[in-house]
Design an enzyme around this catalytic site. Sequence first.
Site, PDB file in Angstrom:
ATOM      1  CB  THR A  17      -1.028  -0.002   1.162  1.00 50.01           C
ATOM      2  OG1 THR A  17      -1.876   1.128   1.006  1.00 50.01           O
ATOM      3  CG2 THR A  17      -0.368   0.017   2.533  1.00 50.01           C
ATOM      4  CD  GLU A  18      -1.349   3.915  -3.036  1.00 51.70           C
ATOM      5  OE1 GLU A  18      -1.290   2.657  -2.967  1.00 51.70           O
ATOM      6  OE2 GLU A  18      -2.238   4.523  -3.646  1.00 51.70           O
ATOM      7  CG  ASN A  19      -0.957   4.042   3.313  1.00 46.62           C
ATOM      8  OD1 ASN A  19      -1.093   3.136   2.496  1.00 46.62           O
ATOM      9  ND2 ASN A  19      -1.464   3.965   4.527  1.00 46.62           N
TER      10      ASN A  19
END
Lengths: 212, 212, 228, 228
Positions: free
Chosen positions: B50-52
């Site tokens: 997940t890009e966060n």
Amino acid sequence: MTSMNKTDMQHLIAKRVAAELEGPCVVNLGIGIPTLVAEYMDAGNIYMHTENGLLGVTDVEEADIDPNLVNAGKLPVGEAIGASYFNSSDSFAMIRGGHVDVAILGALQVDQIGVIANWAVPGKNIMGVGGAMDLLVGAKKVFVTMSHTSKDGSSKLLKECTYPITSTRSVDMIFTELAVFEVVDKQLKLVELMPGVTIEELRAKTEADFIH
Amino acid sequence: MTSMNKTDMQHLIAKRVAAELEGPCVVNLGIGIPTLVAEYMDAGNIYMHTENGLLGVTDVEEADIDPNLVNAGKLPVGEAIGASYFNSSDSFAMIRGGHVDVAILGALQVDQIGVIANWAVPGKNIMGVGGAMDLLVGAKKVFVTMSHTSKDGSSKLLKECTYPITSTRSVDMIFTELAVFEVVDKQLKLVELMPGVTIEELRAKTEADFIH
Amino acid sequence: MSKVISDIKDALACVESGHTVLVGGFGLIGAPLSLIEGLTEKDVTDLTIVSNNLGESGKGLGILLNQNKIKKGIGSYFTSNRDVGDKYQKGEIELELLPQGTLAESLRAGGAGLGGYYTKTGVGTDLAKGKEEREIDGVNYIFEKAIRADVALIRAHKADTLGNLVYYKTARNFNPLMATAANKVIVEVDEIVEPGELNPEEIVTPFLYVDTIIKAQQVLTKEGVVNK
Amino acid sequence: MSKVISDIKDALACVESGHTVLVGGFGLIGAPLSLIEGLTEKDVTDLTIVSNNLGESGKGLGILLNQNKIKKGIGSYFTSNRDVGDKYQKGEIELELLPQGTLAESLRAGGAGLGGYYTKTGVGTDLAKGKEEREIDGVNYIFEKAIRADVALIRAHKADTLGNLVYYKTARNFNPLMATAANKVIVEVDEIVEPGELNPEEIVTPFLYVDTIIKAQQVLTKEGVVNK
């Protein structure tokens, strides 16, 4: 100035540089005379950065030497309380990004506006630069330590560098066994003579123009 | 195709996408239908990014929800065995640098060479893009999931996107409730019809040209 | 002088009207909630705020927005606060929208002393309009400039009193990058420990990046933001 | 298929003549000593080696150099091996000298999918010759291209079997960067553990960067390099 052996001369310079460091600050020490500065610093208030990936360098006892814990000169060092490790790009991000307060470097030549040459000699293969150029553009202040003259007696403070320069940036201070200079408005300004040195001796051994 | 409620349709698509994932691989899931894909994947062999800032996303039980552990949709998630956390630039370095195998994204429109629009609607303020453009240029493969038609019944597979495109890159596969397409040589190629769908129905509901 | 300060007003003394301020967090996760609240209570205006979003309607940076203290927002996802669109429509705020990876990378570049860089992200899209395009080894890239700011407001999990920081799960996000890219870096933390208590191999933000440390007064829980 | 391999020959099977190979380490510290030795025993030629230095005379990459397997060296400090100068003088090797920070940054850019970047480092010096110069906000920068490679040979302290890596003290150096910038990444480690044994907050190289893991057969000690 009375004659002095090389080691004494280097320690004299290192001690004088150390007196110029006001903590708290982060200092990166180059190879040679700069390494000696650590011996004279206020270790409780001055933190050392080494570009191979450690903030918080200390001395190490012979018995505690770890082959995987070294400084930029590949010499064994110790780890201070509050130290941290990081990779090479993070380390140079600190340097280039202006987060290191002072870099103390050696030099082969300094010109009269404070530009230095310390990585290559004409006629020889250009083989190594390491972190010198990064430190020059990135450190908030750059202090240079060197012997005032070459082995042949010629001045290393020149009107113009004859060796390839390391950066177009002028350094902030220059420390030799004869004198301490500040660079102010692209001019060398004499801050003090080292003990026993006369202004005449300094002038005789200095090609660069300087004010005082 | 018999009529189907929205949830069933989304799960149908998600299940079909999951069947296309061959582990071991690293998959980034967008918001919406893509999130549902996780329910049908081989969790032992497929790792979610997940890009966060997390590699190794899992489901989380209600009782274990941690408000500081979320996915890109800000929904609570869990931490897989072997997971790791990193900052946003390291996370997007993974995406942009080609280290994520598959990105599964929603889309508003897809054109007939596989270019998608999924971040802005003309006439409305352009207010958010998030990681969509990074995923489009960086993921090794991009799968798109969406309903085949808009609420008004018009095709979302168009000859040309009328909304602002997300990237000039063509996606690799498109999954709707009517069909699965591959993009081959900048052409949409029908891979299969979803259960109960006829080629006539698909043609009637698809503006884009496709081959099969 | 200790970096640890107890009064948020003192911590925020360096923020002035017209400043560019980096604000960490991905939504409320990892956002410096106490410092943001402190900012809403401070008399400043014409701020440029660099943050992934501008809070939610009436929450966090959303309050600052409604107070008309924000001249410009730079971020990747303003959609989370509908008030931003309204203000933009009325011409009361400038916005610069960047892809999330570009926002992160530009902050890193700013912190690392780079002038800018070439990214593939956004090439050929509306967000590339007006940006230089360049082909490098057969691939098209656009030029993006580094971002630097006057002040960074960030949140970490623990700080030692020197200023070394570690983060917690996905609350890390933009915070370590913002710590590198501002002249003054103010961090709020859950816990303050003594130097030596954080493992040197685990420290994410070395202390040379941090100017001021305060204990967080607001915490994100399952039930929302609560005062400590 | 497991990433853990026991035979160095198998681990190095992907290295071919003409390849660009990243080799971690700062001198011998953090260098993949076993993999370098494996490479000296492999029949390959015309390699481009990207590494801070090319070993020492007759040691590490220095052996590879003397075997005439290196067509080009890209690094920051070749001075540590006098043979490099001799070979260069005779026209037997190409060299590209980069400032150490530029070498590190170009590797990071390659791993992050960037085409290149603008750095202040080197402006106005001989190392800027032929490089584009550009003024950004009143400061001069030069353009540096990203570096990517076919293979990376790196060293870490521990790997879990998924390929997550942690490093040890200043042996970290270029290794995490090189792990991101090659098509195949081969790591030698002191210890292999099970997934879950490394703390998720401490992992420096997430597993998606790593293709092959072998146990190190050579270790750097106070007394020099010793076989395990």
